[in-house]
Design an enzyme around this catalytic site. Sequence first.
Site, short mmCIF file in Angstrom:
data_model
loop_
_atom_site.label_atom_id
_atom_site.label_comp_id
_atom_site.label_asym_id
_atom_site.label_seq_id
_atom_site.Cartn_x
_atom_site.Cartn_y
_atom_site.Cartn_z
N LYS A 128 1.07 -1.01 0.60
CA LYS A 128 -0.21 0.33 0.11
C LYS A 128 0.59 1.20 0.12
O LYS A 128 2.26 1.43 0.36
CB LYS A 128 -0.61 -0.12 1.27
CG LYS A 128 -2.12 0.93 1.28
CD LYS A 128 -3.15 0.15 0.36
CE LYS A 128 -4.46 1.23 0.18
NZ LYS A 128 -5.38 0.05 -0.40
N ASP A 168 -7.07 4.11 -4.71
CA ASP A 168 -7.70 4.51 -3.42
C ASP A 168 -8.40 5.43 -2.68
O ASP A 168 -8.31 6.11 -3.99
CB ASP A 168 -7.06 3.94 -1.94
CG ASP A 168 -7.16 3.00 -0.79
OD1 ASP A 168 -8.16 1.97 -0.87
OD2 ASP A 168 -7.49 3.92 -0.04
P1 NDP Z 1 -12.84 8.36 -3.05
O1 NDP Z 1 -11.85 8.99 -2.38
O2 NDP Z 1 -13.57 8.08 -4.37
O3 NDP Z 1 -14.13 8.14 -1.81
C1 NDP Z 1 -14.20 8.82 -0.32
C2 NDP Z 1 -15.35 8.68 0.44
O4 NDP Z 1 -15.35 7.78 1.50
C3 NDP Z 1 -15.92 9.81 -0.16
O5 NDP Z 1 -17.43 10.12 0.19
C4 NDP Z 1 -15.48 11.29 1.21
O6 NDP Z 1 -15.87 12.25 1.70
C5 NDP Z 1 -15.32 9.79 2.13
N1 NDP Z 1 -14.32 9.97 3.49
C6 NDP Z 1 -13.19 9.90 2.96
N2 NDP Z 1 -12.91 10.20 4.06
C7 NDP Z 1 -13.63 10.23 5.27
C8 NDP Z 1 -13.08 10.61 6.55
N3 NDP Z 1 -12.03 10.90 7.13
N4 NDP Z 1 -14.37 10.48 6.78
C9 NDP Z 1 -16.17 10.76 6.47
N5 NDP Z 1 -15.91 9.94 5.40
C10 NDP Z 1 -14.83 10.22 4.38
O7 NDP Z 1 -12.38 6.68 -2.29
P2 NDP Z 1 -13.14 4.82 -2.22
O8 NDP Z 1 -14.49 5.30 -2.44
O9 NDP Z 1 -12.80 4.41 -3.01
O10 NDP Z 1 -12.51 4.48 -1.64
C11 NDP Z 1 -13.24 4.54 -0.21
C12 NDP Z 1 -13.13 3.32 1.02
O11 NDP Z 1 -13.17 1.81 0.05
C13 NDP Z 1 -11.48 3.11 1.37
O12 NDP Z 1 -11.65 2.53 2.71
C14 NDP Z 1 -11.01 2.27 0.76
O13 NDP Z 1 -9.40 2.11 1.09
C15 NDP Z 1 -11.23 1.18 0.21
N6 NDP Z 1 -11.35 0.40 -1.03
C16 NDP Z 1 -11.22 1.08 -2.70
C17 NDP Z 1 -11.23 0.49 -2.64
C18 NDP Z 1 -10.95 1.04 -4.53
O14 NDP Z 1 -11.36 0.02 -5.51
N7 NDP Z 1 -11.65 2.24 -4.64
C19 NDP Z 1 -10.68 -0.99 -3.40
C20 NDP Z 1 -11.04 -1.56 -2.06
C21 NDP Z 1 -11.31 -0.68 -0.72
P3 NDP Z 1 -15.40 13.94 1.17
O15 NDP Z 1 -15.73 14.02 -0.42
O16 NDP Z 1 -15.62 14.64 1.80
O17 NDP Z 1 -14.03 13.13 1.54
O1 2IT Z 2 -7.86 -1.24 -0.70
C1 2IT Z 2 -8.16 -2.47 -1.74
O2 2IT Z 2 -7.76 -3.16 -1.98
C2 2IT Z 2 -7.69 -1.00 -3.07
N1 2IT Z 2 -7.80 0.26 -2.76
C3 2IT Z 2 -7.38 -1.75 -4.14
C4 2IT Z 2 -5.52 -2.03 -4.51
C5 2IT Z 2 -5.99 -2.42 -6.01
O3 2IT Z 2 -4.27 -2.67 -6.38
O4 2IT Z 2 -6.67 -1.74 -6.89
#
Ligand code: NDP
Ligand code: 2IT
Length: 447
Positions: A128, A168
């Site tokens: 990561k 992420d």
């Molecule tokens: P994005 O940046 O696209 O979206 C994040 C969302 O979460 C936004 O709505 C943001 O709001 C909100 N957020 C972020 N930080 C906070 C906080 N401290 N408190 C409240 N809300 C918060 O990220 P993703 O959708 O990609 O990721 C979301 C989660 O999913 C994370 O935990 C990530 O690790 C996990 N994840 C993502 C993957 C991926 O492929 N993208 C894969 C697996 C897991 P705001 O805009 O106000 O910051």
């Molecule tokens: O938390 C996760 O699994 C991710 N943000 C996606 C990682 C990836 O390599 O696609």
Amino acid sequence: MAGAGYIEKVLETVKKRNQAQPEFIQAVTEVMESLRPVIKKHPEFEETAILERIVEPERQIIFRVPWQDDKGKIHVNRGMRIQFNSALGPYKGGIRFHPSVYIGIIKFLGFEQIFKNSLTGLMMGGGKGGSDFDPKGKSDSEVMRFCQSFMNELHRHIGADTDVPAGDIGVGGREVAYMFGQWKKLTRLFSGVLTGKGLDFGGSLVRTEATGYGAVYFCEEMMKARKDSLEGKTVVASGSGNVAIYTHQKATQLGAKVVAMSDSNGFIYDKDGINLDTIKRLKEVDRKRIKEYIKEHKSAKYTEGCAGIWNVKCDAAFPSATQNELDGKAAETLVKNGCVAVAEGANMPCTPEAAEVFIKNKVSFGPGKAANAGGVATSGLEMAQNSQRLPWSFEETDNKLKQIMVNIHTVSSQAAEEYGTPGNLVNGANIAGFLKVARAMLAQGLV
Ligand code: NDP
Ligand code: 2IT
């Protein structure tokens, strides 16, 4: 007794070595607690110090990221990449840009990634990266300059067969593309060094949708195990980023109604179901706050403060924003309101107390390393397509994703049963993910 005191000894060292990194300690503690029956059955893991080794990253890289804003002012952020475990393949995991990023967050995410990637059944180790850079309010040019500077150092440490980053929080298609461009310029290579690339230059269909779709496929498996389905159900998905948006899309396709979503400022509730086109425009194109939604939809209500979203009555919840966003009290409220399934779209969004409440109350609980593995799984499929130099169709890729999610549910359920806690997918996912990594580490010798 075999294994007596071993877990405690490992945890004590982890706590001592990683002081002031509570998220990392939290993630390790959860996995170690799940592994008690495994250690008892497999004394060879203690004899070969597998746990001591698995909790220590193979490599941690921390670097300076200097960049200039549009006014010419110079800023310095911190960049990092944790190459945690390569027993199963090249290090693989996303990059997070968020002001809260520090080494403890990236380490917890990298640690979770080891077991998640193992569960996908693909050849991927765990890693990561990230930075405390805040993309909010920055222009495209500022984001580009930051990404280029970040890659100026990162490129030395990654490669299609070494370490393959992706997105992420705060890192989506735009940022991956800027980083890829800079990688190409620095190395003169066009290779699958990053996933989540644009479809025109080696990206995979379904990768954008994959984490959300995967979480819903996983939840549907949990519902099936209860002889139920998501059809006709009311759903709450926190966040409004990549994961939450495509959770909404797939849940709706399966006949559910998503009534609440959030960002870090607050949440919206729309009893008629949230209009996803509006959310996609506000969030993916205009990069605005979620409260703007109510200007266009009079049936919706906005409430300041994101934690209140868990007071909304629902049958299934998908915490899809960030770590520790759902605590024990919120879990009790969800249970009281009749919620029967929780699938973690985010990484570690439920506190240990919340997870305990769900398990105690027989709520089907899908932990992040299982439920949100669809994103990295499809990244693995992108790597396969890049190696083949051939793109796959949406349908083919989506079918493979679905099969992987069904399989993760099956192996996690089986491991939970085999090791004495039937239905406990936290234990099941930790055990099934761990066993493959541990066997590979054992076979590969002391490295
Ligand atoms: P994005 O940046 O696209 O979206 C994040 C969302 O979460 C936004 O709505 C943001 O709001 C909100 N957020 C972020 N930080 C906070 C906080 N401290 N408190 C409240 N809300 C918060 O990220 P993703 O959708 O990609 O990721 C979301 C989660 O999913 C994370 O935990 C990530 O690790 C996990 N994840 C993502 C993957 C991926 O492929 N993208 C894969 C697996 C897991 P705001 O805009 O106000 O910051
Ligand atoms: O938390 C996760 O699994 C991710 N943000 C996606 C990682 C990836 O390599 O696609």
